[in-house]
Enzyme design. Structure first.
Site, PDB file in Angstrom:
ATOM      1  CG  ASP A  36       1.904  -3.848   0.012  1.00  0.00           C
ATOM      2  OD1 ASP A  36       1.683  -2.729  -0.451  1.00  0.00           O
ATOM      3  OD2 ASP A  36       2.236  -4.831  -0.697  1.00  0.00           O
ATOM      4  CD  GLU A  47      -2.196  -0.924  -1.236  1.00  0.00           C
ATOM      5  OE1 GLU A  47      -2.053  -0.256  -2.258  1.00  0.00           O
ATOM      6  OE2 GLU A  47      -1.623  -2.011  -1.058  1.00  0.00           O
TER       7      GLU A  47
HETATM    8  C1  NOJ Z   1       0.889  -1.539  -2.945  1.00  0.00           C
HETATM    9  C2  NOJ Z   1       1.995  -0.561  -2.746  1.00  0.00           C
HETATM   10  O1  NOJ Z   1       1.454   0.657  -2.292  1.00  0.00           O
HETATM   11  C3  NOJ Z   1       2.700  -0.425  -4.077  1.00  0.00           C
HETATM   12  O2  NOJ Z   1       3.622   0.627  -4.073  1.00  0.00           O
HETATM   13  C4  NOJ Z   1       3.348  -1.743  -4.391  1.00  0.00           C
HETATM   14  O3  NOJ Z   1       3.927  -1.678  -5.679  1.00  0.00           O
HETATM   15  C5  NOJ Z   1       2.327  -2.897  -4.357  1.00  0.00           C
HETATM   16  N1  NOJ Z   1       1.443  -2.822  -3.232  1.00  0.00           N
HETATM   17  C6  NOJ Z   1       3.031  -4.229  -4.306  1.00  0.00           C
HETATM   18  O4  NOJ Z   1       3.577  -4.457  -3.044  1.00  0.00           O
END
Ligand code: NOJ
Length: 567
Positions: free
Chosen positions: A227, A288
């Protein structure tokens, strides 16, 4: 009538021959994740085994046969750890357990064992940038300036009374700094204030997080989706970010995230994490890794392909209209990424409006869903599907602010409606709550669940689901689709996106009509050393089967053709 019967028989015989083909798994030449189709599961919304209105781990286990039959090789479960659920799991309060509302570690071990029996790998979501403010590390950190974990987070004095240390904004609105009266300092949070950022300059933080990764690898997870990894580091001088004209959707000044995102130190940590993954066997790291361009994104593969195997490309999620030239451009850049890493393709996820809505025109939504599926699953690289896209699930956005569950939707309403719409329960059948739960689900299902649900679509040979099944079988069994080179065709065609997937002895032609009019493109493949005049239909959205003439491939509005080209 007779023709329809013939088409159906042909369709069934094609399906049968695909289903008889063994799905190839990891080969000598290819690590398993290069041939795998990944499937993202939002656990709160997938399947509710105990009828409390929320999905859970046992629910996922109960649907493994469905996923296996669909042709899924690996599932990525978004955070299912104990959490106050302010950000629905992305605020983790214990990295080594399962949230009680989703089950227990025993349930999770059973999920792993059952998935393994079906050749499905399980990935978790590792939230490295921040914890919940209820995590024991932060509870200790905020208790005093001399606490053992004080330096595990980013604490600073304000610039003056009521003035945060600098101008950084939270990506979820407002200042990125929260004043804490216990110790009269501010702490930093890139996301919600309930998600304080860890201080990755403290080696103890790194050690603790690497241990978390080892813990889950040892338990049997096949990898992680990481993440928000680009945000791990901040400028130690806390320089102000450059302000740009205008206001964002929360009414805050626009600014660049120059000093608190994509700092070079991130790459050192990713290399360390990759070592931990490699020490644990054939594990995969998906990132991500939102980036401005392919060159930047490509850096996440690492200088020697020693960082992430699969940094996610979000460029498709930013294309908001069906456009052959636009997709052609995105694909070419990504296919030729400067580090030559293996491409990753994503159309939808839990933070984006579902692509069923993004590309649907209201009249041909199912045809368009099949068209986009064909693109996603025939490109060179690893696709990541989002639960429900295989049945044509649509967004169900809240109608008023008081219905919103996602905090950014409450703060930004009506410009920002939050992400509830793309996180609604999976539609299993046409019973109450789409068969997801006997209890009122945590988010409402859209009315389209009556027609778009697994049970109904399994019975309908023309459904989006049956199309995905055929496509996935084809992808798993056709070597050119798995490993062939990507070669763009007819690059000036503004309606049809077409390409070859080519291996030395064989090639597959993919033609995707991104327009609402019939198209009849012609393909001359002699430059590719292919002199065949026809292609044998492997998959088509029309009833025309058999050989198609390459000088005139007939495509219905939003139609697709996938065909094997001989020499
Ligand atoms: C990216 C995640 O995909 C999202 O859903 C989340 O709110 C943020 N990171 C914070 O962790």
């Amino acid at each position: 009538m007779r023709i329809r019967k013939f088409a159906l028989l042909l369709f069934l015989s094609i399906s049968l021959s695909f289903s008889q083909a063994q799905q190839p798994r990891a080969s000598e030449k290819h690590p398993w994740w290069q041939h795998a189709v990944f499937y993202e599961i939002y656990p709160r919304s997938f399947a509710d085994s105990n009828n409390d209105g929320m999905g859970d781990i046992n629910g996922i286990t109960s649907k493994l046969d469905y996923l296996h039959a669909l042709g899924i090789d690996a599932i990525w479960i978004t955070p299912c750890f104990p959490s106050p659920q302010v950000d629905f799991g992305y605020d983790v309060s214990d990295y080594r357990d399962i949230a009680p509302e989703y089950g227990t570690l025993k349930d999770f071990d059973r999920l792993l064992a059952e998935a393994k029996k079906r050749n499905i790998r399980v990935l978790l979501d590792l939230v490295m940038n921040h914890t919940s403010d209820k995590h024991a590390w932060f509870v200790d950190s905020r208790s005093s300036r001399t606490a053992q974990h004080r330096d595990w987070y980013i604490w600073r004095d304000g610039r003056g009374p009521d003035q945060p240390p600098n101008n950084w904004e939270s990506t979820f609105g407002g200042s990125a700094w929260q004043f804490d009266p216990t110790t009269n300092q501010y702490y930093y949070h890139f996301f919600y204030r309930e998600q304080p950022d860890l201080n990755w300059r403290n080696p103890k933080v790194e050690e603790a997080m690497m241990d978390v990764a080892r813990y889950w690898f040892k338990r049997g997870v096949a990898g992680f989706r990481l993440d928000a990894v680009t945000t791990l580091f901040e400028d130690p001088k806390l320089s102000d970010n450059p302000v740009t004209p205008g206001l964002n959707k929360f009414g805050d000044p626009n600014m660049e995230d120059k000093y608190n995102n994509r700092l070079p130190q991130v790459h050192d940590e990713l290399r360390r994490l990759r070592k931990v993954a490699d020490e644990s066997g054939d594990r995969v790291l998906i990132g991500e890794t939102g980036s401005d361009d392919v060159a930047k994104l490509s850096e996440f593969y690492g200088p020697n392909l020693d960082e992430l195997q699969l940094p996610m490309n979000f460029f498709f999620t930013e294309v908001n209209k069906l456009s052959a030239p636009e997709f052609r451009k995105q694909i070419a850049e990504w296919d030729q990424n400067p580090k030559h890493g293996w491409p990753v393709w994503v159309l939808s996820n839990h933070d984006q409006v579902r692509h069923y809505n993004r590309y649907g025109d209201g009249d041909h939504n199912d045809a368009i869903a099949k068209l986009m599926a064909t693109m996603l699953l025939t490109l060179r690289g690893s696709p990541i599907m989002y639960y429900g896209e295989e049945i044509g699930m649509e967004n169900n956005d809240p109608k008023s602010r008081d219905q919103v569950k996602d905090p950014i939707g409450k703060l930004g309403w009506p410009k920002e409606k939050g992400r509830d719409g793309e996180r609604t329960p999976m539609q299993w059948d046409d019973n109450a709550n789409a068969g997801f739960s006997k209890e009122t689900p945590w988010l409402p299902v859209p009315t389209s669940f009556k027609t778009h649900n697994v049970a109904a679509e399994e019975k309908d040979a023309n459904s989006v689901l049956r199309f995905y099944e055929s496509l996935l079988r084809l992808r798993h069994s056709n070597p050119a689709l798995l490993d062939g080179e990507y070669i763009a065709l007819n690059e000036n065609d503004s309606n049809v996106l077409a390409y070859l997937r080519k291996l030395p002895g064989r090639a597959v032609l993919v033609a995707l009509n991104m327009s609402g009019e019939k198209q009849s493109p012609s393909f001359d493949l002699s430059a590719q050393g292919l002199h065949a005049k026809t292609a044998a239909t492997l998959l088509s959205s029309s009833s025309a089967q058999g050989q198609q003439n390459l000088s005139k491939v007939t495509l219905e509005p939003f139609g697709v053709f996938v065909g094997e080209v001989g020499k």
